[in-house]
Design an enzyme around this catalytic site. Structure first.
Site, mmCIF file in Angstrom:
data_model
loop_
_atom_site.group_PDB
_atom_site.id
_atom_site.type_symbol
_atom_site.label_atom_id
_atom_site.label_comp_id
_atom_site.label_asym_id
_atom_site.label_seq_id
_atom_site.Cartn_x
_atom_site.Cartn_y
_atom_site.Cartn_z
ATOM 1 C CE1 TYR A 74 -3.662 1.660 0.072
ATOM 2 C CE2 TYR A 74 -2.647 3.609 1.713
ATOM 3 C CZ TYR A 74 -4.143 3.222 1.423
ATOM 4 O OH TYR A 74 -5.323 3.720 1.413
ATOM 5 C CG PHE A 126 -8.835 15.447 -25.257
ATOM 6 C CD1 PHE A 126 -9.184 15.179 -26.437
ATOM 7 C CD2 PHE A 126 -9.461 14.349 -24.365
ATOM 8 C CE1 PHE A 126 -9.329 13.758 -27.365
ATOM 9 C CE2 PHE A 126 -9.510 13.051 -24.782
ATOM 10 C CZ PHE A 126 -9.671 12.951 -26.419
ATOM 11 C CG ASP A 127 -13.256 14.450 -25.169
ATOM 12 O OD1 ASP A 127 -11.864 14.442 -24.848
ATOM 13 O OD2 ASP A 127 -13.794 13.381 -25.705
ATOM 14 C CG ASP A 216 -3.140 17.274 -21.838
ATOM 15 O OD1 ASP A 216 -2.589 16.556 -21.681
ATOM 16 O OD2 ASP A 216 -4.479 17.533 -22.269
ATOM 17 C CB ALA A 218 -1.736 11.836 -23.752
ATOM 18 C CE LYS A 259 -4.659 9.184 -24.839
ATOM 19 N NZ LYS A 259 -6.068 9.877 -23.715
ATOM 20 C CG HIS A 451 -18.242 12.350 -27.290
ATOM 21 N ND1 HIS A 451 -18.057 13.871 -26.842
ATOM 22 C CD2 HIS A 451 -16.997 11.378 -27.376
ATOM 23 C CE1 HIS A 451 -17.187 13.828 -26.201
ATOM 24 N NE2 HIS A 451 -16.598 12.026 -26.733
HETATM 25 N N1 F0G Z 1 -5.560 14.520 -22.722
HETATM 26 C C1 F0G Z 1 -5.182 14.120 -24.491
HETATM 27 C C2 F0G Z 1 -4.092 14.792 -25.159
HETATM 28 C C3 F0G Z 1 -5.607 13.243 -24.311
HETATM 29 O O1 F0G Z 1 -5.823 12.857 -25.882
HETATM 30 C C4 F0G Z 1 -6.148 12.424 -23.756
HETATM 31 C C5 F0G Z 1 -6.523 11.022 -23.675
HETATM 32 C C6 F0G Z 1 -7.110 13.035 -21.836
HETATM 33 C C7 F0G Z 1 -6.643 14.317 -21.386
HETATM 34 C C8 F0G Z 1 -7.419 12.300 -21.375
HETATM 35 O O2 F0G Z 1 -7.239 10.856 -20.705
HETATM 36 O O3 F0G Z 1 -8.228 8.711 -21.206
HETATM 37 O O4 F0G Z 1 -6.307 9.183 -18.864
HETATM 38 O O5 F0G Z 1 -7.860 10.206 -19.344
HETATM 39 N N2 F0G Z 1 -7.200 11.067 -24.806
HETATM 40 C C9 F0G Z 1 -7.845 9.525 -25.201
HETATM 41 C C10 F0G Z 1 -7.824 9.825 -26.817
HETATM 42 C C11 F0G Z 1 -9.416 9.518 -24.522
HETATM 43 O O6 F0G Z 1 -8.926 8.874 -27.560
HETATM 44 O O7 F0G Z 1 -8.044 10.644 -27.441
HETATM 45 P P1 F0G Z 1 -7.285 9.715 -19.846
#
Ligand code: F0G
Length: 468
Positions: A74, A126-127, A216, A218, A259, A451
Protein backbone atom coordinates in the site's frame (compact mmCIF):
# COMPACT_ATOMS: atom_id res chain seq x y z
CA UNK A 1 8.75 -1.32 -53.38
CA UNK A 2 6.31 1.47 -52.66
CA UNK A 3 8.39 4.49 -51.70
CA UNK A 4 5.86 5.52 -49.04
CA UNK A 5 6.16 2.16 -47.30
CA UNK A 6 7.23 2.58 -43.68
CA UNK A 7 9.97 0.56 -41.98
CA UNK A 8 8.68 -2.95 -41.17
CA UNK A 9 7.51 -3.54 -37.60
CA UNK A 10 10.61 -3.45 -35.35
CA UNK A 11 9.25 -6.34 -33.27
CA UNK A 12 7.93 -9.84 -33.78
CA UNK A 13 4.69 -11.24 -32.40
CA UNK A 14 4.86 -13.46 -29.33
CA UNK A 15 1.23 -13.66 -28.28
CA UNK A 16 -1.90 -13.17 -30.38
CA UNK A 17 -5.52 -12.24 -29.83
CA UNK A 18 -8.11 -13.44 -32.36
CA UNK A 19 -10.44 -10.93 -33.99
CA UNK A 20 -13.62 -11.72 -35.94
CA UNK A 21 -15.38 -9.93 -38.76
CA UNK A 22 -19.18 -10.19 -38.43
CA UNK A 23 -21.33 -10.25 -41.57
CA UNK A 24 -22.58 -6.92 -42.90
CA UNK A 25 -26.13 -7.80 -41.89
CA UNK A 26 -25.02 -8.46 -38.31
CA UNK A 27 -23.01 -5.24 -38.23
CA UNK A 28 -26.05 -3.19 -39.28
CA UNK A 29 -28.06 -4.84 -36.50
CA UNK A 30 -25.38 -4.17 -33.87
CA UNK A 31 -25.15 -0.52 -34.87
CA UNK A 32 -28.89 0.01 -34.61
CA UNK A 33 -28.97 -1.72 -31.23
CA UNK A 34 -26.23 0.67 -30.04
CA UNK A 35 -28.44 3.61 -31.06
CA UNK A 36 -25.78 4.49 -33.63
CA UNK A 37 -23.26 5.30 -30.90
CA UNK A 38 -20.05 3.37 -31.65
CA UNK A 39 -18.95 3.63 -28.00
CA UNK A 40 -21.88 1.33 -27.18
CA UNK A 41 -20.86 -1.53 -29.47
CA UNK A 42 -19.20 -4.50 -27.78
CA UNK A 43 -15.49 -4.82 -28.56
CA UNK A 44 -15.97 -8.43 -29.65
CA UNK A 45 -18.20 -7.14 -32.46
CA UNK A 46 -15.42 -4.94 -33.86
CA UNK A 47 -12.84 -6.20 -36.35
CA UNK A 48 -10.34 -3.33 -36.33
CA UNK A 49 -10.73 -1.02 -33.35
CA UNK A 50 -9.47 2.49 -34.03
CA UNK A 51 -11.59 4.20 -31.41
CA UNK A 52 -8.51 5.23 -29.55
CA UNK A 53 -4.78 4.75 -29.13
CA UNK A 54 -5.36 5.12 -25.40
CA UNK A 55 -4.72 2.10 -23.19
CA UNK A 56 -4.80 -0.15 -26.26
CA UNK A 57 -1.04 -0.64 -26.54
CA UNK A 58 0.50 -4.12 -26.86
CA UNK A 59 2.99 -4.54 -24.03
CA UNK A 60 6.56 -5.66 -24.69
CA UNK A 61 8.21 -8.74 -23.22
CA UNK A 62 10.26 -6.37 -21.02
CA UNK A 63 7.07 -4.82 -19.65
CA UNK A 64 5.55 -8.24 -18.90
CA UNK A 65 8.74 -9.15 -17.11
CA UNK A 66 8.59 -5.89 -15.13
CA UNK A 67 4.95 -6.59 -14.26
CA UNK A 68 6.06 -9.76 -12.46
CA UNK A 69 8.22 -7.57 -10.22
CA UNK A 70 5.21 -5.45 -9.21
CA UNK A 71 5.22 -4.64 -5.50
CA UNK A 72 1.63 -4.29 -4.31
CA UNK A 73 2.44 -2.75 -0.92
CA UNK A 74 0.00 0.00 0.00
CA UNK A 75 2.72 2.47 1.01
CA UNK A 76 6.27 2.97 -0.23
CA UNK A 77 6.22 0.15 -2.79
CA UNK A 78 9.37 -0.61 -4.79
CA UNK A 79 7.23 -0.26 -7.92
CA UNK A 80 6.55 3.37 -7.03
CA UNK A 81 10.26 4.03 -6.55
CA UNK A 82 10.98 2.67 -10.03
CA UNK A 83 8.09 4.67 -11.51
CA UNK A 84 9.17 7.84 -9.73
CA UNK A 85 12.79 7.47 -10.85
CA UNK A 86 11.71 6.95 -14.48
CA UNK A 87 9.35 9.94 -14.42
CA UNK A 88 11.97 12.21 -12.82
CA UNK A 89 14.58 11.07 -15.33
CA UNK A 90 12.39 11.46 -18.44
CA UNK A 91 10.24 14.45 -17.49
CA UNK A 92 12.73 16.42 -15.39
CA UNK A 93 10.40 17.62 -12.63
CA UNK A 94 11.04 17.03 -8.94
CA UNK A 95 7.72 15.61 -7.77
CA UNK A 96 5.28 13.13 -9.25
CA UNK A 97 1.72 12.30 -8.29
CA UNK A 98 0.60 9.04 -9.89
CA UNK A 99 -3.02 8.88 -11.05
CA UNK A 100 -5.02 6.12 -12.66
CA UNK A 101 -5.41 8.06 -15.91
CA UNK A 102 -5.19 11.51 -17.48
CA UNK A 103 -8.58 12.86 -16.54
CA UNK A 104 -8.06 12.11 -12.85
CA UNK A 105 -4.85 14.17 -13.02
CA UNK A 106 -6.95 16.93 -14.61
CA UNK A 107 -9.63 16.60 -11.94
CA UNK A 108 -7.12 16.90 -9.09
CA UNK A 109 -5.25 19.77 -10.79
CA UNK A 110 -8.26 21.83 -11.82
CA UNK A 111 -10.14 21.27 -8.53
CA UNK A 112 -7.12 22.77 -6.79
CA UNK A 113 -6.17 25.52 -9.23
CA UNK A 114 -9.25 26.72 -11.13
CA UNK A 115 -11.61 29.15 -9.42
CA UNK A 116 -15.10 29.61 -10.90
CA UNK A 117 -15.01 32.20 -13.69
CA UNK A 118 -11.29 31.81 -14.32
CA UNK A 119 -9.91 30.97 -17.75
CA UNK A 120 -7.81 27.98 -18.77
CA UNK A 121 -5.89 28.76 -21.96
CA UNK A 122 -4.76 25.88 -24.18
CA UNK A 123 -3.52 25.36 -27.73
CA UNK A 124 -6.55 23.06 -27.96
CA UNK A 125 -8.31 21.39 -25.05
CA UNK A 126 -8.98 17.70 -25.43
CA UNK A 127 -12.57 16.80 -24.53
CA UNK A 128 -11.77 15.68 -20.97
CA UNK A 129 -9.65 18.76 -20.22
CA UNK A 130 -12.45 20.92 -21.53
CA UNK A 131 -15.04 18.91 -19.55
CA UNK A 132 -12.97 19.05 -16.37
CA UNK A 133 -12.41 22.81 -16.68
CA UNK A 134 -16.14 23.45 -17.16
CA UNK A 135 -16.94 21.11 -14.30
CA UNK A 136 -14.94 23.32 -11.89
CA UNK A 137 -16.65 26.47 -13.19
CA UNK A 138 -13.67 27.45 -15.34
CA UNK A 139 -13.80 28.75 -18.92
CA UNK A 140 -11.68 26.76 -21.38
CA UNK A 141 -10.36 28.76 -24.35
CA UNK A 142 -8.42 27.39 -27.33
CA UNK A 143 -5.67 29.16 -29.25
CA UNK A 144 -4.61 26.86 -32.08
CA UNK A 145 -2.14 28.50 -34.48
CA UNK A 146 -3.53 29.94 -37.70
CA UNK A 147 -1.75 27.31 -39.80
CA UNK A 148 -3.79 24.59 -38.07
CA UNK A 149 -6.70 25.63 -40.24
CA UNK A 150 -4.93 26.09 -43.57
CA UNK A 151 -3.87 23.56 -46.17
CA UNK A 152 -0.12 24.25 -45.95
CA UNK A 153 2.34 21.52 -45.07
CA UNK A 154 3.63 23.45 -42.02
CA UNK A 155 5.04 20.78 -39.72
CA UNK A 156 4.00 22.27 -36.37
CA UNK A 157 0.30 22.84 -36.81
CA UNK A 158 -0.19 21.85 -33.16
CA UNK A 159 1.37 25.17 -32.08
CA UNK A 160 -0.25 27.82 -29.93
CA UNK A 161 -1.26 31.13 -31.55
CA UNK A 162 1.07 33.28 -29.44
CA UNK A 163 -0.44 36.64 -30.39
CA UNK A 164 -3.97 35.49 -29.64
CA UNK A 165 -2.80 33.99 -26.34
CA UNK A 166 -1.13 37.25 -25.32
CA UNK A 167 -4.18 39.25 -26.34
CA UNK A 168 -6.38 37.05 -24.15
CA UNK A 169 -4.06 37.40 -21.16
CA UNK A 170 -4.11 41.18 -21.55
CA UNK A 171 -7.85 41.29 -22.16
CA UNK A 172 -8.91 39.14 -19.20
CA UNK A 173 -6.00 39.99 -16.89
CA UNK A 174 -3.48 37.46 -15.56
CA UNK A 175 -5.40 37.08 -12.29
CA UNK A 176 -8.37 35.75 -14.25
CA UNK A 177 -6.22 33.06 -15.89
CA UNK A 178 -5.88 29.89 -13.81
CA UNK A 179 -3.25 28.32 -16.01
CA UNK A 180 -1.89 27.94 -19.54
CA UNK A 181 -1.69 24.44 -21.01
CA UNK A 182 0.15 23.14 -24.03
CA UNK A 183 -1.29 19.89 -25.37
CA UNK A 184 1.48 17.84 -26.96
CA UNK A 185 0.85 16.52 -29.49
CA UNK A 186 -2.26 18.57 -30.17
CA UNK A 187 -4.82 15.77 -30.39
CA UNK A 188 -7.88 17.71 -31.45
CA UNK A 189 -6.28 19.47 -34.43
CA UNK A 190 -4.93 16.20 -35.85
CA UNK A 191 -2.35 14.76 -33.46
CA UNK A 192 0.01 17.42 -34.76
CA UNK A 193 3.15 18.48 -32.94
CA UNK A 194 4.23 21.64 -31.19
CA UNK A 195 7.71 23.05 -31.85
CA UNK A 196 10.26 23.84 -29.16
CA UNK A 197 10.35 27.35 -30.58
CA UNK A 198 6.64 27.71 -29.84
CA UNK A 199 6.99 26.14 -26.38
CA UNK A 200 9.79 28.60 -25.61
CA UNK A 201 7.57 31.54 -26.60
CA UNK A 202 4.64 30.35 -24.48
CA UNK A 203 6.99 29.68 -21.58
CA UNK A 204 8.44 33.19 -21.86
CA UNK A 205 4.98 34.77 -22.00
CA UNK A 206 3.83 32.81 -18.94
CA UNK A 207 6.94 33.90 -17.02
CA UNK A 208 6.29 37.54 -17.93
CA UNK A 209 2.73 37.32 -16.64
CA UNK A 210 3.56 34.97 -13.75
CA UNK A 211 1.20 32.32 -15.06
CA UNK A 212 1.36 28.64 -14.35
CA UNK A 213 2.44 26.78 -17.51
CA UNK A 214 1.67 23.05 -17.79
CA UNK A 215 1.84 20.40 -20.47
CA UNK A 216 -0.91 17.95 -21.27
CA UNK A 217 1.66 15.49 -22.53
CA UNK A 218 -0.08 12.22 -23.44
CA UNK A 219 2.01 11.91 -26.64
CA UNK A 220 5.26 13.55 -25.62
CA UNK A 221 7.53 11.07 -27.46
CA UNK A 222 5.69 11.42 -30.76
CA UNK A 223 5.97 15.19 -30.35
CA UNK A 224 9.71 14.93 -29.65
CA UNK A 225 10.17 12.78 -32.77
CA UNK A 226 8.61 15.47 -34.97
CA UNK A 227 10.87 18.07 -33.33
CA UNK A 228 13.90 15.96 -34.23
CA UNK A 229 12.67 15.59 -37.79
CA UNK A 230 11.63 19.19 -38.47
CA UNK A 231 13.49 21.54 -36.11
CA UNK A 232 17.07 21.70 -37.41
CA UNK A 233 18.45 22.62 -33.98
CA UNK A 234 17.52 19.12 -32.76
CA UNK A 235 18.42 16.99 -35.79
CA UNK A 236 21.26 15.31 -33.91
CA UNK A 237 19.62 15.11 -30.48
CA UNK A 238 18.15 11.95 -29.00
CA UNK A 239 14.44 11.77 -28.23
CA UNK A 240 15.33 11.71 -24.52
CA UNK A 241 17.35 14.92 -24.88
CA UNK A 242 14.54 16.66 -26.76
CA UNK A 243 12.03 15.51 -24.15
CA UNK A 244 14.21 16.93 -21.39
CA UNK A 245 14.49 20.23 -23.27
CA UNK A 246 10.71 20.41 -23.66
CA UNK A 247 9.90 19.70 -20.03
CA UNK A 248 12.46 22.11 -18.63
CA UNK A 249 10.36 24.86 -20.21
CA UNK A 250 7.17 24.20 -18.23
CA UNK A 251 6.22 24.28 -14.53
CA UNK A 252 4.69 20.84 -14.58
CA UNK A 253 2.72 18.33 -16.60
CA UNK A 254 -0.40 16.23 -16.59
CA UNK A 255 -0.17 13.01 -18.50
CA UNK A 256 -2.50 10.33 -19.67
CA UNK A 257 0.18 7.63 -19.67
CA UNK A 258 -2.17 5.30 -21.56
CA UNK A 259 -0.59 6.69 -24.73
CA UNK A 260 3.17 7.26 -24.71
CA UNK A 261 3.46 5.44 -21.37
CA UNK A 262 3.00 2.36 -23.64
CA UNK A 263 0.69 0.85 -21.04
CA UNK A 264 -2.97 0.01 -20.56
CA UNK A 265 -3.64 2.36 -17.67
CA UNK A 266 -1.94 5.20 -15.81
CA UNK A 267 -1.31 8.89 -15.55
CA UNK A 268 0.46 11.49 -13.47
CA UNK A 269 1.00 15.09 -12.46
CA UNK A 270 4.60 16.33 -12.27
CA UNK A 271 5.73 19.58 -10.72
CA UNK A 272 8.52 21.40 -8.89
CA UNK A 273 6.39 23.45 -6.49
CA UNK A 274 6.31 21.83 -3.05
CA UNK A 275 3.41 23.90 -1.74
CA UNK A 276 1.21 22.99 -4.68
CA UNK A 277 2.31 19.35 -4.30
CA UNK A 278 0.96 19.35 -0.75
CA UNK A 279 -2.38 20.81 -1.86
CA UNK A 280 -2.72 18.33 -4.71
CA UNK A 281 -1.72 15.41 -2.49
CA UNK A 282 -4.46 16.22 0.02
CA UNK A 283 -7.08 15.86 -2.68
CA UNK A 284 -5.46 12.90 -4.37
CA UNK A 285 -5.63 10.87 -1.18
CA UNK A 286 -9.36 11.53 -0.99
CA UNK A 287 -10.20 10.77 -4.61
CA UNK A 288 -7.43 8.60 -6.03
CA UNK A 289 -5.34 6.69 -3.50
CA UNK A 290 -2.22 6.85 -1.38
CA UNK A 291 0.56 9.00 -2.93
CA UNK A 292 2.73 5.97 -3.76
CA UNK A 293 0.16 4.24 -5.94
CA UNK A 294 -2.48 6.81 -6.99
CA UNK A 295 -5.16 4.40 -8.13
CA UNK A 296 -2.72 2.08 -9.89
CA UNK A 297 -1.43 -1.36 -9.01
CA UNK A 298 2.28 -1.82 -8.40
CA UNK A 299 2.53 -3.79 -11.63
CA UNK A 300 0.97 -0.90 -13.60
CA UNK A 301 3.63 1.42 -12.21
CA UNK A 302 6.33 -1.02 -13.31
CA UNK A 303 4.85 -1.34 -16.80
CA UNK A 304 4.96 2.46 -17.09
CA UNK A 305 8.50 2.74 -15.76
CA UNK A 306 9.62 0.60 -18.73
CA UNK A 307 7.09 2.05 -21.19
CA UNK A 308 8.24 5.68 -21.02
CA UNK A 309 11.64 4.60 -22.34
CA UNK A 310 10.24 2.28 -25.02
CA UNK A 311 8.11 5.15 -26.35
CA UNK A 312 11.31 7.12 -26.97
CA UNK A 313 13.08 4.43 -29.03
CA UNK A 314 13.78 5.91 -32.45
CA UNK A 315 13.31 2.70 -34.45
CA UNK A 316 9.87 2.34 -32.93
CA UNK A 317 8.95 5.99 -33.59
CA UNK A 318 10.15 5.78 -37.24
CA UNK A 319 7.88 2.79 -37.73
CA UNK A 320 4.94 4.25 -35.82
CA UNK A 321 4.89 7.68 -37.43
CA UNK A 322 5.58 5.96 -40.77
CA UNK A 323 2.61 3.60 -40.34
CA UNK A 324 0.26 6.50 -39.65
CA UNK A 325 1.64 8.44 -42.62
CA UNK A 326 1.32 5.41 -44.93
CA UNK A 327 -2.37 5.09 -44.05
CA UNK A 328 -2.87 8.81 -44.71
CA UNK A 329 -1.17 8.68 -48.12
CA UNK A 330 -3.23 5.66 -49.18
CA UNK A 331 -6.49 7.31 -48.07
CA UNK A 332 -5.63 10.39 -50.09
CA UNK A 333 -4.96 8.25 -53.16
CA UNK A 334 -8.50 6.84 -53.02
CA UNK A 335 -10.12 10.25 -52.51
CA UNK A 336 -10.60 10.57 -48.75
CA UNK A 337 -9.75 14.16 -47.72
CA UNK A 338 -7.53 14.09 -44.62
CA UNK A 339 -5.92 16.60 -42.29
CA UNK A 340 -2.36 17.25 -43.44
CA UNK A 341 0.39 16.81 -42.68
CA UNK A 342 -0.36 13.54 -40.92
CA UNK A 343 0.30 13.50 -37.18
CA UNK A 344 1.55 11.06 -34.59
CA UNK A 345 -1.22 8.76 -33.48
CA UNK A 346 -4.09 8.99 -35.91
CA UNK A 347 -5.44 9.97 -39.27
CA UNK A 348 -8.15 12.59 -39.19
CA UNK A 349 -10.53 12.41 -42.14
CA UNK A 350 -12.32 15.60 -43.12
CA UNK A 351 -15.87 14.27 -43.12
CA UNK A 352 -17.25 17.76 -43.77
CA UNK A 353 -15.39 17.84 -47.09
CA UNK A 354 -16.23 14.23 -47.97
CA UNK A 355 -19.95 14.57 -47.20
CA UNK A 356 -20.93 18.15 -48.06
CA UNK A 357 -24.57 17.11 -48.49
CA UNK A 358 -24.90 16.44 -44.72
CA UNK A 359 -25.37 19.67 -42.70
CA UNK A 360 -23.12 20.12 -39.64
CA UNK A 361 -26.05 19.80 -37.24
CA UNK A 362 -26.68 16.35 -38.72
CA UNK A 363 -23.11 15.26 -37.90
CA UNK A 364 -21.31 14.26 -41.12
CA UNK A 365 -18.48 12.82 -39.00
CA UNK A 366 -20.86 10.49 -37.21
CA UNK A 367 -22.23 9.40 -40.57
CA UNK A 368 -18.74 8.52 -41.81
CA UNK A 369 -17.80 6.74 -38.57
CA UNK A 370 -20.99 4.64 -38.80
CA UNK A 371 -20.15 3.81 -42.44
CA UNK A 372 -16.72 2.50 -41.39
CA UNK A 373 -18.43 0.05 -39.06
CA UNK A 374 -21.08 -1.05 -41.53
CA UNK A 375 -18.63 -1.47 -44.42
CA UNK A 376 -15.78 -3.18 -42.59
CA UNK A 377 -16.31 -3.68 -38.87
CA UNK A 378 -13.95 -0.76 -38.24
CA UNK A 379 -14.54 1.46 -35.21
CA UNK A 380 -13.52 5.10 -35.62
CA UNK A 381 -14.49 8.15 -33.58
CA UNK A 382 -16.21 11.37 -34.60
CA UNK A 383 -14.31 14.50 -33.57
CA UNK A 384 -16.65 17.18 -34.80
CA UNK A 385 -19.97 18.69 -33.84
CA UNK A 386 -21.20 15.61 -32.03
CA UNK A 387 -18.20 15.85 -29.68
CA UNK A 388 -17.73 19.62 -29.54
CA UNK A 389 -20.88 21.27 -30.97
CA UNK A 390 -23.27 22.99 -28.59
CA UNK A 391 -26.42 25.03 -28.48
CA UNK A 392 -26.05 28.69 -27.53
CA UNK A 393 -27.49 29.01 -24.04
CA UNK A 394 -29.25 32.29 -24.91
CA UNK A 395 -30.44 31.87 -28.50
CA UNK A 396 -30.58 28.06 -28.61
CA UNK A 397 -28.77 28.31 -31.95
CA UNK A 398 -26.47 25.42 -32.86
CA UNK A 399 -22.77 26.29 -32.70
CA UNK A 400 -20.81 23.71 -34.70
CA UNK A 401 -17.27 22.47 -33.98
CA UNK A 402 -14.55 24.16 -36.06
CA UNK A 403 -14.27 21.03 -38.25
CA UNK A 404 -16.13 17.81 -38.86
CA UNK A 405 -13.44 15.17 -38.45
CA UNK A 406 -13.33 11.41 -38.03
CA UNK A 407 -10.32 9.97 -36.27
CA UNK A 408 -8.74 6.66 -37.05
CA UNK A 409 -6.48 6.28 -34.01
CA UNK A 410 -3.81 3.63 -34.33
CA UNK A 411 -3.10 1.56 -31.20
CA UNK A 412 0.62 1.16 -30.54
CA UNK A 413 2.33 -2.05 -31.74
CA UNK A 414 -1.07 -3.73 -32.34
CA UNK A 415 -2.02 -3.77 -36.04
CA UNK A 416 0.20 -4.92 -38.91
CA UNK A 417 0.75 -3.46 -42.37
CA UNK A 418 -1.91 -5.76 -43.84
CA UNK A 419 -4.49 -4.50 -41.35
CA UNK A 420 -3.71 -1.03 -42.60
CA UNK A 421 -4.22 -2.16 -46.21
CA UNK A 422 -7.57 -3.68 -45.18
CA UNK A 423 -8.61 -0.27 -43.80
CA UNK A 424 -7.82 1.33 -47.11
CA UNK A 425 -10.05 -1.22 -48.92
CA UNK A 426 -12.92 -0.39 -46.55
CA UNK A 427 -12.40 3.34 -47.07
CA UNK A 428 -12.51 2.82 -50.83
CA UNK A 429 -15.96 1.21 -50.61
CA UNK A 430 -17.17 4.20 -48.56
CA UNK A 431 -15.85 6.72 -51.06
CA UNK A 432 -17.73 4.90 -53.83
CA UNK A 433 -21.07 5.23 -52.01
CA UNK A 434 -20.51 8.49 -50.14
CA UNK A 435 -23.44 10.36 -51.71
CA UNK A 436 -25.89 7.87 -50.24
CA UNK A 437 -24.76 8.37 -46.62
CA UNK A 438 -27.16 10.31 -44.45
CA UNK A 439 -27.15 12.43 -41.30
CA UNK A 440 -28.10 11.78 -37.67
CA UNK A 441 -29.95 13.48 -34.86
CA UNK A 442 -29.40 13.12 -31.12
CA UNK A 443 -32.36 11.64 -29.25
CA UNK A 444 -30.85 11.55 -25.73
CA UNK A 445 -27.76 13.17 -24.21
CA UNK A 446 -26.06 13.87 -20.86
CA UNK A 447 -24.80 17.29 -19.74
CA UNK A 448 -21.05 16.71 -20.23
CA UNK A 449 -19.09 14.71 -22.85
CA UNK A 450 -22.24 13.69 -24.65
CA UNK A 451 -20.54 11.70 -27.42
CA UNK A 452 -19.66 8.86 -25.04
CA UNK A 453 -23.23 7.99 -24.09
CA UNK A 454 -25.76 9.82 -26.30
CA UNK A 455 -28.33 8.01 -28.43
CA UNK A 456 -28.75 8.86 -32.10
CA UNK A 457 -31.25 8.29 -34.84
CA UNK A 458 -30.52 8.03 -38.52
CA UNK A 459 -32.15 10.76 -40.62
CA UNK A 460 -32.63 8.64 -43.64
CA UNK A 461 -32.42 10.15 -46.24
CA UNK A 462 -35.35 11.09 -48.38
CA UNK A 463 -33.72 14.41 -49.06
CA UNK A 464 -30.56 12.89 -50.45
CA UNK A 465 -32.41 10.29 -52.46
CA UNK A 466 -35.04 12.60 -53.86
CA UNK A 467 -32.43 15.15 -54.91
CA UNK A 468 -30.59 12.54 -56.92
N1 F0G B 1 -5.30 14.75 -22.76
C1 F0G B 1 -5.20 14.32 -24.03
C2 F0G B 1 -4.43 15.12 -25.02
C3 F0G B 1 -5.83 13.13 -24.41
O1 F0G B 1 -5.72 12.73 -25.67
C4 F0G B 1 -6.55 12.40 -23.44
C5 F0G B 1 -7.21 11.18 -23.78
C6 F0G B 1 -6.61 12.88 -22.13
C7 F0G B 1 -5.98 14.06 -21.83
C8 F0G B 1 -7.37 12.16 -21.05
O2 F0G B 1 -6.72 11.04 -20.65
O3 F0G B 1 -8.22 9.11 -21.18
O4 F0G B 1 -6.29 8.86 -19.65
O5 F0G B 1 -8.28 10.11 -18.94
N2 F0G B 1 -7.42 10.82 -24.92
C9 F0G B 1 -8.00 9.58 -25.36
C10 F0G B 1 -8.15 9.64 -26.84
C11 F0G B 1 -9.23 9.18 -24.65
O6 F0G B 1 -8.80 8.73 -27.39
O7 F0G B 1 -7.59 10.52 -27.50
P1 F0G B 1 -7.42 9.72 -20.07
Amino acid sequence: MNSKRHPAEPFRIKSIESITLLSEQERVKKLKKANYNLFKIDAEDIYIDLLTDSGTTALSNKQWAAIMLGDESYAGAKSFKRFERAVQDVFRHRYVIPTHQGRSAENIMFSTIVKPGQYVLNNTHFDTTKGNTLHKGGIPLDFPCKESKDSSDFAFKGNMDILALEEAILKYGADKVAMVIMTITNNSVGGLPVSIENIREVSELCKQHKLLFYFDCARFAENAFFIKRYEPEFADSTIAEITAEMFELCDGAMMSAKKDGMSNIGGFITLNDKELLEQLTELMIIVEGFPTYGGLTGRDLDSLAVGFYEAMEEEYLEYRIGQVNYLGEKLKEIGMPIVEPTGGHAIFIDAGALLPHIPVDEFPGQSLAAAFYVEGGVRAVEIGSLMFGENDTKTGKFIPAPRELVRLAIPRRVYTASHIDYLVDVAKKIVEKKDSLCGYKITKQPKFLRHFTCDLEQLCSEKVNSEK
